[in-house]
Scaffold this active site. Structure first.
Site, PDB file in Angstrom:
ATOM      1  N   TRP A 160       3.033   7.822  -2.874  1.00 34.45           N
ATOM      2  CA  TRP A 160       4.290   8.009  -2.964  1.00 34.45           C
ATOM      3  C   TRP A 160       4.402   9.058  -4.484  1.00 34.45           C
ATOM      4  O   TRP A 160       5.276   9.874  -4.544  1.00 34.45           O
ATOM      5  CB  TRP A 160       4.726   6.621  -3.517  1.00 34.45           C
ATOM      6  CG  TRP A 160       6.097   6.551  -3.817  1.00 34.45           C
ATOM      7  CD1 TRP A 160       7.494   6.458  -2.912  1.00 34.45           C
ATOM      8  CD2 TRP A 160       6.958   6.848  -5.056  1.00 34.45           C
ATOM      9  NE1 TRP A 160       8.623   6.336  -3.722  1.00 34.45           N
ATOM     10  CE2 TRP A 160       8.439   6.717  -5.100  1.00 34.45           C
ATOM     11  CE3 TRP A 160       6.438   7.164  -6.405  1.00 34.45           C
ATOM     12  CZ2 TRP A 160       9.198   6.755  -6.055  1.00 34.45           C
ATOM     13  CZ3 TRP A 160       7.152   7.087  -7.571  1.00 34.45           C
ATOM     14  CH2 TRP A 160       8.752   6.927  -7.528  1.00 34.45           C
ATOM     15  N   ASN A 175     -10.940  -2.816  -5.653  1.00 34.46           N
ATOM     16  CA  ASN A 175      -9.912  -1.753  -6.439  1.00 34.46           C
ATOM     17  C   ASN A 175     -10.763  -1.376  -7.726  1.00 34.46           C
ATOM     18  O   ASN A 175     -10.304  -0.408  -8.320  1.00 34.46           O
ATOM     19  CB  ASN A 175      -8.569  -2.344  -6.498  1.00 34.46           C
ATOM     20  CG  ASN A 175      -7.725  -2.180  -5.455  1.00 34.46           C
ATOM     21  OD1 ASN A 175      -6.832  -3.002  -5.005  1.00 34.46           O
ATOM     22  ND2 ASN A 175      -8.139  -1.001  -4.272  1.00 34.46           N
ATOM     23  N   ARG A 209       1.964  -4.526   6.556  1.00 34.93           N
ATOM     24  CA  ARG A 209       1.053  -3.474   5.453  1.00 34.93           C
ATOM     25  C   ARG A 209       1.763  -2.254   5.688  1.00 34.93           C
ATOM     26  O   ARG A 209       2.193  -1.685   6.648  1.00 34.93           O
ATOM     27  CB  ARG A 209      -0.313  -3.231   6.067  1.00 34.93           C
ATOM     28  CG  ARG A 209      -0.970  -2.308   5.022  1.00 34.93           C
ATOM     29  CD  ARG A 209      -2.492  -1.875   5.529  1.00 34.93           C
ATOM     30  NE  ARG A 209      -2.986  -1.010   4.317  1.00 34.93           N
ATOM     31  CZ  ARG A 209      -4.207  -1.143   3.841  1.00 34.93           C
ATOM     32  NH1 ARG A 209      -5.085  -1.944   4.432  1.00 34.93           N
ATOM     33  NH2 ARG A 209      -4.661  -0.502   2.998  1.00 34.93           N
ATOM     34  N   ILE A 236      -6.856  -4.284   7.678  1.00 29.96           N
ATOM     35  CA  ILE A 236      -6.314  -5.575   6.442  1.00 29.96           C
ATOM     36  C   ILE A 236      -7.197  -5.435   5.631  1.00 29.96           C
ATOM     37  O   ILE A 236      -6.962  -6.022   4.404  1.00 29.96           O
ATOM     38  CB  ILE A 236      -6.396  -6.851   7.379  1.00 29.96           C
ATOM     39  CG1 ILE A 236      -7.497  -7.318   8.075  1.00 29.96           C
ATOM     40  CG2 ILE A 236      -5.175  -6.702   8.221  1.00 29.96           C
ATOM     41  CD1 ILE A 236      -7.418  -8.714   8.462  1.00 29.96           C
ATOM     42  N   SER A 237      -8.200  -4.522   5.333  1.00 31.46           N
ATOM     43  CA  SER A 237      -8.848  -4.305   4.104  1.00 31.46           C
ATOM     44  C   SER A 237      -9.154  -5.726   3.409  1.00 31.46           C
ATOM     45  O   SER A 237      -8.859  -5.651   2.064  1.00 31.46           O
ATOM     46  CB  SER A 237      -8.087  -3.535   3.124  1.00 31.46           C
ATOM     47  OG  SER A 237      -7.698  -1.909   3.656  1.00 31.46           O
ATOM     48  N   THR A 274     -10.456  -6.888  -5.010  1.00 31.45           N
ATOM     49  CA  THR A 274     -11.927  -6.793  -5.628  1.00 31.45           C
ATOM     50  C   THR A 274     -12.415  -5.517  -5.704  1.00 31.45           C
ATOM     51  O   THR A 274     -13.073  -4.880  -6.686  1.00 31.45           O
ATOM     52  CB  THR A 274     -13.056  -8.104  -5.151  1.00 31.45           C
ATOM     53  OG1 THR A 274     -12.799  -7.850  -3.661  1.00 31.45           O
ATOM     54  CG2 THR A 274     -12.702  -9.387  -5.710  1.00 31.45           C
ATOM     55  N   ASP A 302       0.867  -1.212   0.023  1.00 29.69           N
ATOM     56  CA  ASP A 302      -0.214  -0.033  -0.113  1.00 29.69           C
ATOM     57  C   ASP A 302       0.757   1.124  -0.057  1.00 29.69           C
ATOM     58  O   ASP A 302       1.814   1.285   0.479  1.00 29.69           O
ATOM     59  CB  ASP A 302      -0.828   0.035   1.151  1.00 29.69           C
ATOM     60  CG  ASP A 302      -2.020   0.942   1.218  1.00 29.69           C
ATOM     61  OD1 ASP A 302      -2.324   1.305  -0.116  1.00 29.69           O
ATOM     62  OD2 ASP A 302      -2.652   1.307   2.118  1.00 29.69           O
ATOM     63  N   GLY A 303       0.132   2.170  -0.716  1.00 28.11           N
ATOM     64  CA  GLY A 303       1.088   3.567  -0.583  1.00 28.11           C
ATOM     65  C   GLY A 303       1.544   3.950  -1.769  1.00 28.11           C
ATOM     66  O   GLY A 303       2.148   4.988  -1.945  1.00 28.11           O
TER      67      GLY A 303
HETATM   68  C1  IPE Z   1      -5.660  -2.877  -0.173  1.00 29.24           C
HETATM   69  O1  IPE Z   1      -5.064  -1.358  -0.255  1.00 29.24           O
HETATM   70  C2  IPE Z   1      -5.419  -3.413  -1.502  1.00 29.24           C
HETATM   71  C3  IPE Z   1      -4.242  -3.773  -2.087  1.00 29.24           C
HETATM   72  C4  IPE Z   1      -3.078  -3.409  -1.375  1.00 29.24           C
HETATM   73  C5  IPE Z   1      -4.145  -4.420  -3.169  1.00 29.24           C
HETATM   74  P1  IPE Z   1      -6.414  -0.161  -0.515  1.00 29.24           P
HETATM   75  O2  IPE Z   1      -5.521   0.890  -0.491  1.00 29.24           O
HETATM   76  O3  IPE Z   1      -7.273  -0.691  -1.696  1.00 29.24           O
HETATM   77  O4  IPE Z   1      -7.527  -0.333   0.767  1.00 29.24           O
HETATM   78  P2  IPE Z   1      -8.088   0.641   1.444  1.00 29.24           P
HETATM   79  O5  IPE Z   1      -8.909   1.377   0.348  1.00 29.24           O
HETATM   80  O6  IPE Z   1      -7.197   1.826   1.929  1.00 29.24           O
HETATM   81  O7  IPE Z   1      -8.547   0.211   2.571  1.00 29.24           O
HETATM   82  C1  IPE Z   2      -1.495  -0.007  -3.380  1.00 28.14           C
HETATM   83  O1  IPE Z   2      -1.399   1.281  -3.369  1.00 28.14           O
HETATM   84  C2  IPE Z   2      -1.760  -0.554  -4.757  1.00 28.14           C
HETATM   85  C3  IPE Z   2      -2.882  -0.870  -5.171  1.00 28.14           C
HETATM   86  C4  IPE Z   2      -4.145  -0.663  -4.344  1.00 28.14           C
HETATM   87  C5  IPE Z   2      -3.276  -1.475  -6.451  1.00 28.14           C
HETATM   88  P1  IPE Z   2      -2.346   2.482  -3.630  1.00 28.14           P
HETATM   89  O2  IPE Z   2      -2.752   2.748  -5.119  1.00 28.14           O
HETATM   90  O3  IPE Z   2      -3.883   2.049  -2.819  1.00 28.14           O
HETATM   91  O4  IPE Z   2      -1.868   3.718  -2.969  1.00 28.14           O
HETATM   92  P2  IPE Z   2      -2.555   4.844  -1.930  1.00 28.14           P
HETATM   93  O5  IPE Z   2      -2.923   4.136  -0.466  1.00 28.14           O
HETATM   94  O6  IPE Z   2      -3.560   5.486  -2.693  1.00 28.14           O
HETATM   95  O7  IPE Z   2      -1.558   5.834  -1.604  1.00 28.14           O
HETATM   96 MG    MG Z   3      -4.020   2.348  -0.739  1.00 23.03          MG
END
Ligand code: IPE
Ligand code: IPE
Ligand code: MG
Length: 241
Positions: free
Chosen positions: A22, A65, A182, A189-190, A63, A17-18
């Site tokens: 970034w 996303n 995470r 834990i989403s 799912t 995540d992030g």
């Molecule tokens: C969880 O991250 C899914 C993945 C890392 C692939 P998200 O960025 O989608 O989760 P939330 O929306 O912050 O809970």
């Molecule tokens: C995680 O990074 C990757 C995926 C969910 C595919 P994010 O896209 O959620 O990044 P942030 O949380 O918006 O920074």
């Molecule tokens: Mg994210």
């Protein structure tokens, strides 16, 4: 901390995540964060296997996303189509498997998934489990449907359904997580591997995933080694894994 008691978790899972933050911090489009995150994944997975971890699970696309803008989803899908193969690495001997629902995915992505699985299916040393179009509740529901189906067909006696047998019905039969990381500072834990995370040690570094380095993973291992895993018992000795 390097001694004979140093424990290497057998199954490490990472919620990547992030990536978006970034990129935004640098005035870039979110997609650039995903590109950089994929480079990080390539490097860190090899490092993690080199430390002796047997199974690495990563949350690459949930799912949920699919709720994001079409532009971002399309970018991610193209990135995966072009790059899954780059995760194949002859040195680490890892079998790559994908966990998640296969519906809702394009033919190109399904081909990339199947090709990657096929090329690595005989690898024995490690399992690289990529959770893609994955949801923890969907994992449990899909397992339950297969269990009911097997009971109806007489392949499984419901009285023999134990926790271990249930695990075998989850996507790829992936077992319990020992260390769950995470990145990005979010403490949730989403919907990731809900069944397998029951007794995972959890670690939430603030590092954004594209910046997650080998040193950051070493730090996670040090944190893990300071934890006292009791599994509901009363063993106050340090005993991990
Ligand atoms: C969880 O991250 C899914 C993945 C890392 C692939 P998200 O960025 O989608 O989760 P939330 O929306 O912050 O809970
Ligand atoms: C995680 O990074 C990757 C995926 C969910 C595919 P994010 O896209 O959620 O990044 P942030 O949380 O918006 O920074
Ligand atoms: Mg994210």
């Amino acid at each position: 901390m390097l001694d004979n008691d140093y424990k290497i978790p057998s199954h490490v899972a990472i919620i990547l995540d992030g990536n978006g933050r970034w990129a935004t911090k640098r005035g870039l489009k979110r997609s650039m964060g995903h590109k950089e995150g994929f480079e990080t994944l390539k490097n860190i997975s090899n490092y993690i296997f080199s430390k002796g971890v047997k199974i690495l699970s990563v949350f690459a696309f949930s799912t949920e996303n699919f709720k994001r803008d079409k532009e971002e989803v399309d970018y991610l899908m193209n990135l995966f189509i072009k790059n899954f193969k780059k995760l194949i690495n002859k040195k680490n001997d890892a079998k790559i498997v994908f966990s998640g629902r296969r519906d809702n995915l394009s033919k190109e992505i399904l081909d990339a998934i199947e090709e990657t699985e096929e090329k690595t299916k005989n690898n024995k040393s490690h399992i690289f489990n990529i959770c893609f179009n994955y949801g923890g509740r969907a994992d449990i529901i899909d397992a339950t449907k297969k269990i009911v189906d097997d009971c109806q067909k007489g392949k499984l006696d419901i009285n023999n359904l134990t926790e271990d047998v249930y695990t075998q019905y989850l996507y790829n039969g992936i077992p319990d997580i020992d260390l769950l990381i995470r990145t990005s500072g979010e403490v949730r834990i989403s919907n990731f591997m809900l069944y397998q995370a029951a007794y995972a040690e959890m670690y939430f570094p603030s590092t954004l995933f594209p910046d997650f380095s080998n040193d950051d993973f070493d730090l996670a291992l040090d944190v893990y080694n300071k934890r006292n895993r009791r599994f509901g018992g009363i063993n106050y000795e340090k005993k991990n894994n």
